[in-house]
Design an enzyme around this catalytic site. Structure first.
Site, PDB file in Angstrom:
ATOM      1  N   CYS A  70      57.277  -0.205   1.810  1.00  0.00           N
ATOM      2  CA  CYS A  70      57.909  -1.057   2.807  1.00  0.00           C
ATOM      3  C   CYS A  70      57.142  -2.369   2.851  1.00  0.00           C
ATOM      4  O   CYS A  70      55.926  -2.356   3.107  1.00  0.00           O
ATOM      5  CB  CYS A  70      57.894  -0.379   4.173  1.00  0.00           C
ATOM      6  SG  CYS A  70      58.475  -1.427   5.541  1.00  0.00           S
ATOM      7  N   CYS A 177      62.556  -6.655   0.286  1.00  0.00           N
ATOM      8  CA  CYS A 177      62.601  -5.469   1.151  1.00  0.00           C
ATOM      9  C   CYS A 177      63.045  -4.320   0.269  1.00  0.00           C
ATOM     10  O   CYS A 177      64.002  -4.451  -0.507  1.00  0.00           O
ATOM     11  CB  CYS A 177      63.578  -5.670   2.311  1.00  0.00           C
ATOM     12  SG  CYS A 177      63.897  -4.155   3.275  1.00  0.00           S
TER      13      CYS A 177
END
Length: 263
Positions: A70, A177
């Site tokens: 992440c 992302c």
């Protein structure tokens, strides 16, 4: 060999699939936080608290390494995670692929969550690795959440909004992302319509972070090994199957013939 991957939701699947390709014999542990997601809108302190809980849920399974799959958690929580787990468990963060994108000296667009876009962390990467290269930071509000929910309409809406903010002469796109790598095809289609698509290059982090995790534990990619690795899924600390949304976006690439889901 056991590799743990953590994220708020299914964004970790891109790195998990890359690890499965590189080491089909590795046991994978996927630890996520559906009870606390999305992490992006949280304060850094709240996000770090949630990320630490997810990491601690994985730790008793004794992984050889933990991938923070992440970008936003890497920005805010990586020092805390390393202080808590290392040196027993090496912790590998996920860095947007700005360096390879800038190497071609074209025009770069970085698609990222609003929390990461414009952050000192991302601006530092741009300064260090993209000096002299035209870079546009493109916030993508709602895109990670739409991917998580498998909401194709919301994905299309968020992608279209981000594409409209992307310069038409862009040459390289950084998917900043991990969720975005799961919907690269609609992103490609939207940007092809805007730019003509000629020579547009996409840069994700999944392969690089998987290679780095292997390097940290002294292992090497061996994609030809038998697919004997197992898969364990922890969702907010509970043993659960992957959600339907995850299976939809993974398209079976992670699970098909690659070992059983085990509790």
């Amino acid at each position: 060999m056991k590799i743990a991957l953590m994220d708020s939701g299914i964004g970790l699947l891109a790195a998990a699939a890359a690890m499965r390709r590189l080491r089909p014999d590795a046991d994978l542990l996927l630890s996520s936080d559906p009870d606390g997601m999305p992490w992006g809108p949280r304060t850094p302190a709240s996000l770090t608290e949630r990320a630490l809980a997810v990491a601690k849920a994985a730790a008793p399974h004794r992984p050889d390494a933990l991938i923070v799959a992440c970008n936003t958690a890497t920005v805010h929580a990586l020092p805390t995670l390393r202080a808590e787990l290392e040196p027993v468990i090496p912790v590998i963060g996920t860095v947007p692929a700005i360096k390879p994108a800038a190497a071609a000296r074209g025009r770069v667009a970085i698609w990222a969550t609003p929390a990461t876009t414009g952050s000192p962390y991302q601006r530092g990467l741009i300064r260090d690795f993209a000096a002299g290269v035209p870079v546009t930071e493109v916030p993508c509000p709602g895109l990670a959440e739409a991917v998580e929910a498998a909401d194709q309409t919301a994905v299309a809406t968020a992608v279209a909004a981000a594409a409209a903010l992307t310069p038409a002469d862009v040459t390289d796109v950084v998917l900043g992302c991990t969720h975005y790598e799961l919907v690269e095809d609609p992103i490609r289609a939207a940007l092809a319509a805007r730019t003509g698509g000629a020579g547009l290059v996409f840069h994700g982090s999944a392969e690089a972070v998987a290679v780095q995790a292997l390097r940290r534990i002294g292992a090497a990619p061996e994609p030809g090994l038998p697919a004997t690795g197992t898969l364990t899924v922890l969702r907010s600390g509970r043993h659960e199957d992957l959600p339907a949304a995850a299976l939809s976006y993974a398209e079976g690439r992670l699970l098909a013939g690659q070992g059983a889901v085990v509790a």
